[in-house]
Design an enzyme around this catalytic site. Structure first.
Site, PDB file in Angstrom:
ATOM      1  N   ARG A  38     -10.698   0.675  14.617  1.00 10.17           N
ATOM      2  CA  ARG A  38     -10.941   1.434  13.385  1.00 10.17           C
ATOM      3  C   ARG A  38     -11.994   0.704  12.554  1.00 10.17           C
ATOM      4  O   ARG A  38     -13.181   0.979  12.652  1.00 10.17           O
ATOM      5  CB  ARG A  38      -9.645   1.568  12.558  1.00 10.17           C
ATOM      6  N   MET A  45      11.198  24.108   0.496  1.00  8.79           N
ATOM      7  CA  MET A  45      10.519  23.188  -0.413  1.00  8.79           C
ATOM      8  C   MET A  45      11.505  22.483  -1.348  1.00  8.79           C
ATOM      9  O   MET A  45      11.347  21.311  -1.671  1.00  8.79           O
ATOM     10  CB  MET A  45       9.472  23.954  -1.236  1.00  8.79           C
ATOM     11  N   LYS A  48       0.842  -1.204   0.000  1.00  9.30           N
ATOM     12  CA  LYS A  48       0.000   0.000   0.000  1.00  9.30           C
ATOM     13  C   LYS A  48       0.878   1.256   0.000  1.00  9.30           C
ATOM     14  O   LYS A  48       2.092   1.168   0.286  1.00  9.30           O
ATOM     15  CB  LYS A  48      -0.906  -0.015   1.238  1.00  9.30           C
ATOM     16  N   TYR A  75      15.014  30.259   5.479  1.00 11.59           N
ATOM     17  CA  TYR A  75      13.829  31.025   5.900  1.00 11.59           C
ATOM     18  C   TYR A  75      13.817  31.200   7.405  1.00 11.59           C
ATOM     19  O   TYR A  75      14.136  30.261   8.151  1.00 11.59           O
ATOM     20  CB  TYR A  75      12.549  30.288   5.508  1.00 11.59           C
TER      21      TYR A  75
HETATM   22  C1  PLP Z   1      -0.414  -1.792   6.800  1.00 11.36           C
HETATM   23  C2  PLP Z   1      -1.043  -3.038   7.296  1.00 11.36           C
HETATM   24  C3  PLP Z   1      -0.273  -4.186   7.532  1.00 11.36           C
HETATM   25  C4  PLP Z   1       1.253  -4.195   7.442  1.00 11.36           C
HETATM   26  O1  PLP Z   1       1.809  -3.676   8.623  1.00 11.36           O
HETATM   27  P1  PLP Z   1       3.411  -3.637   8.849  1.00 11.36           P
HETATM   28  O2  PLP Z   1       3.572  -3.195  10.251  1.00 11.36           O
HETATM   29  O3  PLP Z   1       3.942  -2.657   7.867  1.00 11.36           O
HETATM   30  O4  PLP Z   1       3.901  -5.011   8.594  1.00 11.36           O
HETATM   31  C5  PLP Z   1      -0.925  -5.349   7.876  1.00 11.36           C
HETATM   32  N1  PLP Z   1      -2.273  -5.372   8.004  1.00 11.36           N
HETATM   33  C6  PLP Z   1      -3.042  -4.284   7.814  1.00 11.36           C
HETATM   34  C7  PLP Z   1      -4.509  -4.379   7.997  1.00 11.36           C
HETATM   35  C8  PLP Z   1      -2.453  -3.087   7.463  1.00 11.36           C
HETATM   36  O5  PLP Z   1      -3.213  -1.998   7.285  1.00 11.36           O
END
Ligand code: PLP
Length: 379
Positions: free
Chosen positions: A135, A311, A37, A263
């Site tokens: 969540r 930036m 992801k 800056y």
């Molecule tokens: C991102 C995620 C993982 C992976 O977690 P890591 O700590 O990066 O191994 C596994 N399961 C779910 C549901 C996630 O959102």
């Protein structure tokens, strides 16, 4: 050769070896799902997915439907799970990508069934139990079991798995064991209805640190990139960082006492010295929090960042004598130069975040280069 302003080099062989290592740890009866992801935690989703598959990952997971579509558009096959919540349009995208989806309510199951029937396909569904993350998912196992029964009745759905996600696998194993017990109790009941389903719970810290949590599949993200889930040294677990971040010296000039950098004029020289300017900034995902609080390797030495990260540029104090340092010389922001090394874990600690955020922040303006132990490959 003109050096890139900001260059991220990703060693696909390291990702492959990290996956092979995880595979060997978890054993043959457990699947490895590589989590790619957020553009592969910044490393490039497509390239990472291919390397992970080569290293033995039988499954891939993403958070968003569009990420699944991107992998499929690049020709990546194999089982693929979308972990996140899906709005109506996103569900359609996920189904078109032939991805499995996560479900925790009858309403979600019905939407997935309608979408599958409209396409004449069968979609794999993974039920999500919330054991403490708070969540997504359902907290009540009885309620989720009823959703499971509904999934079994609805046309177009296959009950492919059940999952949970641990909130504290990196810091509280006692709590994680309790949460695992709640999940496996639910899993045993669900298995009476669907004997072949996959039970999966472990993220990287659980997969590495709590063997009994591995179940039928582990979902590893951070570890496949060779980053340490505990923010320590990845080598402790035999992991190898895949990403290096480099820049170069774009300008080199003397600074006199009283003169300032950046800056807000937050750095004022107290001694005569030299300042190197690097053409990388928060527009490249190099976090502004490194202002007066960062480090770079140049001329084989560790040097402090001075002034605010802007930036497009950041400055480095190279001390009273620049020696042989010249405009165009290489700079390492993540990775090794000679004996010195800067890790994503070290940078994360400097600014009070986690290594996950350091690599994921890197932007598209960075030039991305892929290689296999030094041999270039086409991105
Ligand atoms: C991102 C995620 C993982 C992976 O977690 P890591 O700590 O990066 O191994 C596994 N399961 C779910 C549901 C996630 O959102």
């Amino acid at each position: 050769m003109t050096p890139s302003r900001a260059l991220a080099r990703v060693n696909l062989a390291a990702i492959e070896r990290n996956c092979a290592l995880l595979r060997s740890r978890i054993g043959d009866s457990t699947e490895l799902c590589a989590v790619v992801k957020a553009n592969g935690y910044g490393h490039g989703a497509v390239q990472t997915a291919r390397a992970a598959q080569a290293g033995g990952a039988g499954w891939l997971a993403v958070a968003a439907a569009r990420e699944a579509a991107e992998l499929r558009a690049a020709g990546i096959g194999g089982p693929l799970l979308v972990l996140g919540a899906l709005s109506g349009g996103e569900l359609e995208v996920a189904l078109d990508a032939d991805a499995d989806v996560v479900v925790w309510s009858a309403e979600l199951a019905e939407r997935a069934s309608a979408g599958a029937r409209a396409r004449g396909i069968e979609v794999g569904v993974h039920l999500k139990l919330d054991v403490g993350m708070g969540r997504l998912g359902t907290r009540d196992p009885d309620e989720l079991l009823a959703v499971g029964r509904r999934v079994l009745e609805l046309p177009g759905l296959r009950l492919a798995g059940a999952m949970t996600h641990f909130p504290c696998a990196d810091e509280d194993l006692a709590l994680t064991r309790q949460q695992l017990a709640a999940f496996t109790a639910f899993g045993a009941r669900l298995r009476e209805l669907a004997p072949d389903l996959l039970l999966h719970a472990a993220n990287s810290p659980a997969a590495l640190g709590l063997a009994e949590s591995r179940l039928d599949m582990v979902r590893c993200g951070i570890a496949i990139y060779g980053l340490d889930p505990w923010g320590r040294d990845p080598a402790e677990h035999g992991l190898e960082a895949a990403l290096e971040l480099r820049s170069h010296v774009a300008a080199l000039k003397p600074i006199a006492p009283g003169q300032t950098v950046g800056y807000g004029a937050t750095f004022t020289a107290t001694e005569p010295g030299w300042i190197a300017t690097l053409p990388i900034g928060y527009g490249d995902g190099f976090r502004r929090a490194f202002s007066n609080n960062g480090v770079a390797l140049l001329g084989g030495r560790r040097r402090p960042l001075v002034g605010r990260v802007s930036m497009d540029n950041v400055c480095v104090d190279v001390g009273p004598d620049p020696g042989a340092l010249r405009v165009g010389d290489p700079v390492v922001l993540i990775g090794a130069m000679g004996e010195e090394r800067i890790t994503a874990e070290e940078l994360a600690a400097l600014i009070g975040t986690i290594n996950y955020e350091i690599t994921t922040a890197l932007s598209e303006r960075v030039v991305w280069e892929y290689h296999v132990d030094g041999d270039p490959v086409d991105g």
